[in-house]
Design a protein around this motif. Structure first.
Motif, PDB file in Angstrom:
ATOM      1  N   THR A 149     -25.087  39.590 -42.775  1.00  0.00           N
ATOM      2  CA  THR A 149     -24.477  38.238 -43.301  1.00  0.00           C
ATOM      3  C   THR A 149     -25.771  36.972 -43.619  1.00  0.00           C
ATOM      4  OG1 THR A 149     -22.692  37.534 -41.618  1.00  0.00           O
ATOM      5  CG2 THR A 149     -21.700  38.845 -43.777  1.00  0.00           C
ATOM      6  N   PHE A 152     -28.424  38.957 -45.379  1.00  0.00           N
ATOM      7  CA  PHE A 152     -27.747  38.695 -47.066  1.00  0.00           C
ATOM      8  C   PHE A 152     -28.224  37.183 -47.544  1.00  0.00           C
ATOM      9  CE2 PHE A 152     -25.943  42.543 -47.536  1.00  0.00           C
ATOM     10  CZ  PHE A 152     -26.595  43.747 -47.118  1.00  0.00           C
ATOM     11  N   SER A 153     -27.922  36.204 -46.930  1.00  0.00           N
ATOM     12  CA  SER A 153     -27.837  35.054 -47.120  1.00  0.00           C
ATOM     13  C   SER A 153     -29.386  34.178 -47.754  1.00  0.00           C
ATOM     14  CB  SER A 153     -26.702  34.150 -46.228  1.00  0.00           C
ATOM     15  OG  SER A 153     -25.632  34.425 -46.677  1.00  0.00           O
ATOM     16  N   LYS A 154     -30.227  35.185 -46.947  1.00  0.00           N
ATOM     17  CA  LYS A 154     -31.888  34.480 -47.082  1.00  0.00           C
ATOM     18  C   LYS A 154     -31.614  32.928 -46.125  1.00  0.00           C
ATOM     19  CE  LYS A 154     -33.256  36.117 -51.718  1.00  0.00           C
ATOM     20  NZ  LYS A 154     -32.928  35.648 -52.803  1.00  0.00           N
ATOM     21  N   HIS A 183     -33.030  49.384 -46.078  1.00  0.00           N
ATOM     22  CA  HIS A 183     -31.737  48.676 -45.575  1.00  0.00           C
ATOM     23  C   HIS A 183     -31.720  50.529 -44.510  1.00  0.00           C
ATOM     24  CE1 HIS A 183     -30.774  45.784 -47.543  1.00  0.00           C
ATOM     25  NE2 HIS A 183     -30.158  46.424 -49.016  1.00  0.00           N
ATOM     26  N   THR A 229     -29.766  49.534 -52.182  1.00  0.00           N
ATOM     27  CA  THR A 229     -28.689  48.828 -51.933  1.00  0.00           C
ATOM     28  C   THR A 229     -27.309  48.541 -51.988  1.00  0.00           C
ATOM     29  OG1 THR A 229     -30.551  46.470 -52.291  1.00  0.00           O
ATOM     30  CG2 THR A 229     -28.342  46.362 -52.036  1.00  0.00           C
ATOM     31  N   CYS A 233     -24.618  49.096 -49.526  1.00  0.00           N
ATOM     32  CA  CYS A 233     -23.013  48.722 -49.434  1.00  0.00           C
ATOM     33  C   CYS A 233     -21.742  49.363 -49.654  1.00  0.00           C
ATOM     34  CB  CYS A 233     -23.184  47.445 -50.742  1.00  0.00           C
ATOM     35  SG  CYS A 233     -24.202  46.257 -50.485  1.00  0.00           S
ATOM     36  N   GLN A 254     -22.752  39.214 -52.949  1.00  0.00           N
ATOM     37  CA  GLN A 254     -23.425  38.376 -53.455  1.00  0.00           C
ATOM     38  C   GLN A 254     -24.824  39.216 -53.669  1.00  0.00           C
ATOM     39  OE1 GLN A 254     -22.882  34.409 -51.579  1.00  0.00           O
ATOM     40  NE2 GLN A 254     -21.136  34.107 -52.734  1.00  0.00           N
ATOM     41  N   LYS A 255     -25.147  39.611 -52.271  1.00  0.00           N
ATOM     42  CA  LYS A 255     -26.053  40.538 -52.435  1.00  0.00           C
ATOM     43  C   LYS A 255     -26.720  41.516 -53.329  1.00  0.00           C
ATOM     44  CE  LYS A 255     -29.980  41.717 -50.971  1.00  0.00           C
ATOM     45  NZ  LYS A 255     -31.408  42.089 -50.921  1.00  0.00           N
TER      46      LYS A 255
END
Length: 320
Positions: A149, A152-154, A183, A229, A233, A254-255
């Motif tokens: 996470t 994915f939130s950079k 991934h 991606t 997921c 969000q990703k």
């Protein structure tokens, strides 16, 4: 104890990779180079580094990485012998001189905490070897859910090369074959480390090279990466949904939404709606729908703005 596995294909930066192995202050490792039927023969470079470190060089008869990078990784791993740990090092990446030394210095804690995944700090370099993203460190101990996470939130970055994996775990669970191996490393970190922590060595680093020759730097494969991606997921939500908090699931969505906007279709739209409803709730799906409408309106306005600008230029030409 350490097998450094290099799935070789590109010659351009390989000299720097080998030089970083020669520069290691602790030589307790063996290198296994699996040539993926490359048209670029590295033998002259290997001769240059003969005696600098122990290595095993094997040329495969067929190219496998062109269709499955993960299968190429596995057949290179099969070259290894009795080592306990594996690093899969890119043929264009560069290790700091103290990677092996610090790995051994941290062995006591790694063993006490039953660690299966060790990672290094990272820098990002370009084709000239210039650092354009400086050193990035990590929590010394972190679970894979928090790591994913954060990524994915950079708030962090990662690649395959800066990790060392317990060999018995790799052989048992194996890397999953996602498109372009995009991934595949993230999923491996989750599957290999759970239920324990990822252990970080921040005083040693890997320089990740991003160039037009790398998958990361190749924009022509963006659609394939976005599909990967979605595939990634889907695995997270189908197999590991109970491992993530509601807040973490929102970050994953969000990703995924970014990937969706790059490959919009009715099929991916249905998938997004289903994930929002099942993982978060109906209201989350409604909010996603409103964001999608807003995004489309912005696109239309941008197109109208471009049209207006073109028309204004055309009108001036006509008047003249």
């Amino acid at each position: 104890m350490i097998a450094i596995v290099i799935p070789y294909y590109k010659l351009q930066f390989f000299d720097e990779t080998l030089q970083s192995l020669k520069n290691q202050t602790d030589k307790r490792f063996k290198v296994y180079i699996g040539n993926d039927s490359s048209p670029e023969d590295p033998q002259f470079l290997l001769d240059k580094f003969k005696g600098a470190f122990e290595y095993n060089y094997h040329i495969f008869d067929s190219n496998l990485g062109g269709t499955s990078l993960v299968k190429q990784w596995h057949r290179c791993i099969a070259l290894t012998e009795t080592e306990d740990w594996i690093m899969i090092l890119g043929d264009d990446d560069v290790l700091s001189d103290n990677v092996v030394e610090l790995f051994y210095k941290n062995q006591k804690e790694i063993q006490e905490k039953n660690i299966n995944v060790v990672r290094l700090a990272t820098k990002v370099i370009n084709e000239k070897g210039e650092v354009f993203l400086d050193k990035f460190t990590h929590p010394v101990l972190e679970n894979a859910q928090d790591f994913l996470t954060r990524k994915f939130s950079k708030k962090t970055r990662s690649s395959l090369s800066e990790h060392l994996f317990k060999k018995e775990i790799v052989e048992h669970k194996k890397f999953k074959d996602l498109n372009l191996a995009w991934h595949s490393d993230d999923l491996a970190i989750l599957e290999f480390s759970t239920p324990n922590f990822i252990y970080s060595i921040n005083d040693a680093h890997l320089s990740i090279r991003v160039s037009s020759l790398s998958i990361t730097g190749d924009s022509s494969t963006n659609d394939l990466k976005n599909w990967a991606t979605f595939e990634f997921c889907e695995i997270l939500f189908s197999k590991y949904t109970a491992s993530f908090t509601k807040g973490q699931k929102k970050v994953i969505l969000q990703k995924l939404e970014v990937a969706f906007l790059n490959i919009p279709s009715f099929a991916t739209y249905k998938t997004m709606i289903a994930y929002h409803v099942k993982q978060i709730g109906f209201i989350s799906a409604i909010k996603f729908q409103f964001r999608l409408i807003k995004y489309k309106i912005i696109l239309i306005l941008k197109k109208l703005k471009i049209f207006a600008a073109v028309y204004a230029v055309y009108a001036k030409i006509v008047k003249k």
